[in-house]
Design an enzyme around this catalytic site. Structure first.
Site, PDB file in Angstrom:
ATOM      1  CB  ALA A   1     -54.602  11.941 -61.631  1.00  0.00           C
TER       2      ALA A   1
ATOM      3  CB  ALA B   1     -54.952   9.761 -66.516  1.00  0.00           C
ATOM      4  CB  CYS B   2     -50.386  12.582 -66.106  1.00  0.00           C
ATOM      5  SG  CYS B   2     -48.775  12.971 -66.805  1.00  0.00           S
ATOM      6  CG  PHE B   3     -48.989   8.315 -68.264  1.00  0.00           C
ATOM      7  CD1 PHE B   3     -47.904   8.033 -69.070  1.00  0.00           C
ATOM      8  CD2 PHE B   3     -48.755   8.701 -66.950  1.00  0.00           C
ATOM      9  CE1 PHE B   3     -46.602   8.119 -68.579  1.00  0.00           C
ATOM     10  CE2 PHE B   3     -47.458   8.789 -66.449  1.00  0.00           C
ATOM     11  CZ  PHE B   3     -46.375   8.498 -67.273  1.00  0.00           C
TER      12      PHE B   3
ATOM     13  CE  LYS C   1     -48.173  11.913 -71.641  1.00  0.00           C
ATOM     14  NZ  LYS C   1     -48.787  12.900 -70.701  1.00  0.00           N
TER      15      LYS C   1
END
Length: 287
Positions: free
Chosen positions: A115, A174-176, A190
């Protein structure tokens, strides 16, 4: 080394590469293929679109890439949007009632990954025939190298995350939340999150270049405890406001330098049928 350049040296027969600041320890990768002489199309959507329209356009450009076309698209989101990866277990991981209560726009991407909250960012998308870049990992590194040099043009001290980092699964939050090998980081955090999908002979890679960091939204709507986002943003890295246009200009200029070919500015509108797919709850909340 000059700002905006890339430094390389040999170490045990393996290429070593970093961007912008020689004080940052470099990551190690084998050389990735580059492309030259191909016709490229540049699409800049500065006004912002809803999540469903953005994903419909990216998917349509992927279909065009199967016919041999190559696109670089730079865009933004209006309203802000929460996107899920293609195979992410969103029903288990995120509170749908809370998302509705907050009135958040949601969309499921055609690509993998986890996400992302899209608000203050420049989103890039590249679609091209696979033959232009080689394997998907080759494309991933080549595109991030180009983006790293573009961000170095703005003075950002960036590098590629170490190749030994483990790739999290789609249920990992989460993606990050954490960088993985080949992603663009600054100060260990990131800065750019990317995802890919291959369809036949072509691929799509798109991702978020954060102008300011709002990835805590993903954690706020999670149903279970997950890693806090380990993100940074250009405004924090450069200690000044950064606009969509200056990042878009830097990326498009670096892309034209890296992939020397015939570049044409384009406009592209999604079809109603393509957009309808991404507004369908059966797709957004399919798992």
């Amino acid at each position: 080394m000059t700002t905006g350049g890339t430094a390389g040296r040999r170490n045990g027969g393996t290429a070593v590469e970093q961007f912008n600041h020689p004080s940052i320890r470099p990551s190690v990768y084998p050389p990735a293929p580059l492309t030259a002489g191909h016709a490229w199309n540049l699409v800049v959507d500065a006004e912002g679109r809803p999540g469903a329209e953005n994903m419909a356009i990216d998917l349509a450009l992927l279909h065009r890439a199967r016919e041999g076309a190559a696109f670089l698209r730079l865009y933004r989101w209006s309203p802000p949007c929460l996107s899920f990866g293609r195979n992410e277990p969103a029903l288990r991981r995120y509170d749908r009632a809370r998302i509705a209560e907050l009135g958040l726009d949601t969309v499921r991407r055609p690509t993998g990954g986890r996400a992302v909250w899209h608000e203050h960012e420049v989103t890039y998308a590249i679609t091209a025939p696979c033959s232009m870049f080689g394997s998907l990992p080759d494309a991933y590194i080549a595109i991030h190298r180009m983006l790293g040099r573009a961000l170095a043009r703005l003075g950002a001290p960036v590098m590629l995350a170490g190749a030994r980092e483990r790739v999290p699964g789609p249920g990992a939050g989460a993606c990050f939340a954490s960088p993985v090998g080949g992603e663009i980081v600054s100060g260990g955090r990131k800065l750019v999150g990317s995802a890919q999908v291959r369809e036949g002979t072509a691929f799509l890679q798109h991702g978020s270049i954060l102008l300011t960091d709002g990835q805590n939204v993903v954690t706020d709507v999670s149903t279970r405890r997950s890693l806090e986002p380990s993100a940074t943003a250009l405004s924090a890295v450069l200690d000044r406001p950064v606009t969509f246009q200056e990042v878009a200009d830097a990326v498009s200029a670096e892309a034209a330098t890296t992939w020397d070919g015939r570049w044409t500015d384009r406009r592209f509108e999604p079809s109603p049928n393509d957009t309808a797919h991404f507004t369908d709850d059966a797709w957004t909340w399919r798992r």
